[in-house]
Enzyme design. Structure first.
Site, PDB file in Angstrom:
ATOM      1  CG  HIS A 136      23.662 -57.885  16.083  1.00 55.81           C
ATOM      2  ND1 HIS A 136      23.330 -56.644  15.609  1.00 55.81           N
ATOM      3  CD2 HIS A 136      24.819 -57.736  16.758  1.00 55.81           C
ATOM      4  CE1 HIS A 136      24.253 -55.778  15.996  1.00 55.81           C
ATOM      5  NE2 HIS A 136      25.156 -56.407  16.688  1.00 55.81           N
TER       6      HIS A 136
HETATM    7  S1  FES Z   1      20.765 -57.593  13.296  1.00 56.17           S
HETATM    8 FE1  FES Z   1      21.670 -56.122  14.628  1.00 56.17          FE
HETATM    9  S2  FES Z   1      21.802 -54.451  13.294  1.00 56.17           S
HETATM   10 FE2  FES Z   1      20.860 -55.878  12.040  1.00 56.17          FE
END
Ligand code: FES
Ligand code: HEM
Lengths: 430, 179
Positions: B144
């Site tokens: 993410h």
């Molecule tokens: S940014 Fe969501 S798990 Fe690493």
């Protein structure tokens, strides 16, 4: 509702049995003679489809469990073994994997039907809430099942989703270790997921029984939203709706079979044919298509609100998006059930459907740039629909006049059609 | 008689309440093992200490070890990396920590961390020379989009915390005990 049976056992054995356990009487009342509105349309057939798909999942699942090994060393190979070596294993495994998708496809139609026709309104609130519980259990079941083949997506899906619980303040990490049975997703996790994946479908079946019980207290709703007023409004469930449902089940199984036979992997993710590797995360983790809208909402929250950090906020929004359905009967106070008679409601409803599909698309995209912005807009509309649009519409909308009864609405339609015919005929004569 | 029934707890009421209370305690005690069996078992906990030999790790190189089933990132940092990590003002950080708080004094060149993104648990990229390292030349989580700097501190993205530093100590200059 026990007065609508015309079961009169004549055979002395049947009579003897009926006095001790009225099982046949019960089936006749609830599965055959049950008075059903005569105007319900095809959107009312998904319930039967769902019941059949649940049976398909349970039967194929029990068979898979005869060959599957819930151990991290062997799980991946055992699924490949099922697909390659077990007699008809390719079809049975394919049916189970595709079946999960078909299950969600049907449940989404079923739920949007409820949203449009106001099926959640009094006196069907409990029926609706039981439905939301079934939906939650289905999501849990498919998530647990998806872990079992122990591919890369299985492993990382399980890691990311169990990690959601670590967002809980203070007790997050102990809960996480409790769920996983370790510091990371590992063999103990796979074992318990298998046990629970086997259990939950039977719990679903039990809640389905309650769901149908709750349905048979007020009886089915219908597209007008006007309740049944007399026998003239209903026809018996069998043979009229058993046959109609069966027809839809047959149609439903055509694409189902097409997927199983020709494209069993198309709905899945190619990375799941790579064995799980706890040290390498795939570049792009995506859940199964049916969980994407909720995943998009989880990721849409990338900002802190007061003392709630982005991570916890995302988790609250994701769970909230489903829990809000539980209180929907009390958010939408409009007395008119059916969307057919609500001119202002209609455009907002269809926008809600489109918005849901947009979120589904966004859940599969990378969390960057325009996709994040659209996810935020989509999440805002999702909640806005329930918390702002529906409560306000209930106050300001003037619904169209309702027919006096179901029969009348059918007669009106026929009369309108007949009138049109005469008109057209008249014009032709000139 | 009637007032007695209404107002004064009788011997029977007392027995009811105590029976229920003892029953509830007994039920809770019986349920606890059924719940606790889910927690990490003895074999999982037994793997909780490892020793890592650092002698072969060159300056600028990272190596991944395994501890409690988790990836452990050990990086032999360059002088330049240490300088940039020290120079970052605390107010630029999401989870403010000085570089000194993340290493053991006298061994500043060694960064030892659990290689698990504190967002939802993916393994960040950045261990291999050709990996993406994110906007802060440290680690980048592809799931993410969390960016960690050369001290493993979260600088951008949804992760709330810096990469965790596990309990560890130096047995000698090139041998660490983790756990
Ligand atoms: S940014 Fe969501 S798990 Fe690493
Ligand atoms: C609510 C109904 C069910 C749903 C939605 C469901 C869903 C799933 C899903 C999505 C998978 C992963 C398939 C794949 O990607 O290969 C799976 C696998 C599996 N399921 Fe189910 N399942 C259900 C019922 C059951 C039942 C009743 C059993 C019986 C024990 C079962 C046993 C298994 C087994 C052994 C696997 C692993 C083999 C495989 O991956 O195909 N399932 N399930």
């Amino acid at each position: 509702m026990s007065s609508h049976s015309n079961y009169n056992p004549t055979n002395p054995v049947e009579k003897w049995f009926d006095e001790r356990l009225p099982l046949i009487r019960f089936s006749k009342e609830h599965l055959m003679d049950f008075p059903t509105p005569k105007n319900i349309n095809y959107w009312w057939t998904m319930g039967a489809v769902l019941a059949i798909v649940l049976v398909v999942q349970i039967v194929t699942g029990i068979i898979l469990a005869m060959h599957y090994v819930p151990n991290i060393e062997m799980a991946f190979d055992s699924v490949e073994h099922i697909r390659r070596n077990v007699n008809y294993g390719r079809i049975i495994q394919g049916t189970h994997a595709v079946g999960a998708s078909m299950f969600f496809f049907a449940v989404y139609i079923h739920m949007f039907r409820g949203l449009y026709y106001g099926s959640y309104k009094a006196p069907r609130e409990i029926l609706w809430i039981l439905g939301v519980i079934i939906f939650l259990l289905m999501m849990a079941t498919s998530f647990l099942g998806y872990t079992l083949p122990w591919g890369q997506m299985s492993y990382w899906g399980a890691t990311v989703i169990t990690n959601v619980f670590s967002a809980i303040p203070l007790v997050g990490t102990p809960i996480l270790e409790f769920l996983r049975g370790g510091f990371v997703v590992d063999n103990p996790t796979l074992n318990r997921f298998f046990s629970l994946h086997y259990l939950l479908p039977f719990i679903i079946a039990a809640v389905v029984a309650l769901h149908i019980w709750a349905l048979h207290v007020p009886g089915n709703g219908n597209p007008t939203g006007v309740e049944v007023k007399s026998n003239a409004d209903t026809i018996p469930f069998h043979p009229y709706y058993t046959m109609k449902d069966l027809f839809v089940i047959v149609v439903f199984f055509i694409p189902f079979a097409w997927f199983v036979f020709f494209a069993p992997d198309i709905l899945g993710h190619a990375d799941n044919y790579i064995r799980a590797n706890p040290f390498v995360t795939p570049a792009h983790i995506v859940p199964e298509w049916y969980l994407l809208p909720f995943y998009a909402m989880l990721r849409a929250v990338d900002f802190d609100v007061l003392f709630i950090n982005a991570k916890l906020g995302g988790v609250i929004v994701m769970f909230g998006s489903i829990l809000i359905l539980m209180v929907l009967p009390w958010l939408d106070k409009s007395k008119t059930r059916s969307g057919n008679y609500r001119p202002m409601f209609k455009p907002f409803f269809w926008l809600f459907v489109l918005n849901f599909l947009m979120l589904m698309y966004l859940g599969a995209q990378v969390a960057e740039g325009i996709y994040v912005i659209l996810s935020k807009v989509g999440t805002a509309y999702y909640f806005g629909y329930f918390l702002i649009v529906l409560p306000i519409l209930a106050r300001i909308e003037t619904p169209k006049p309702l027919p006096n009864s179901i029969s009348e609405s059918i007669l009106d339609k026929h009369e309108a059609k007949a009138a049109k015919k005469i008109q057209i005929g008249g014009e032709g004569n000139e | 008689m009637a007032t007695n029934v209404k107002n004064d707890p009788t011997r029977r009421d007392f027995l009811y309440v105590t029976t229920a209370a003892v029953g509830a305690v007994g039920a809770a005690a019986a349920v606890w093992p059924l719940i606790d069996q889910m927690n990490p078992d003895a074999t999982v906990k037994a793997l909780a200490v490892i020793e890592a030999d650092l002698s072969a790790i060159e300056v600028g190189q990272s190596v991944t070890f395994k501890w409690r089933g988790q990836p452990i990132f050990i990086r032999h940092r360059t002088a330049a990396e240490i300088e940039t990590a020290k120079a970052v003002p605390l107010e630029d950080m999401i989870d403010p920590q000085t570089d000194a708080e993340r290493v053991i004094a006298g061994h500043e060149q060694w960064l030892v961390m659990v290689g698990i993104c504190t967002h939802l648990g993916c393994v960040p990229l950045g261990q291999k020379p050709d990996d993406l390292k994110g906007d802060f030349n440290g680690w980048f989580c592809p799931c993410h989009g969390s960016h960690y700097d050369s001290a493993g501190r979260i600088r951008k993205g949804p992760a709330p915390k810096n990469l965790l530093v596990p309990p560890y100590e130096f047995m000698s200059d090139t041998l660490v005990k983790i756990g």
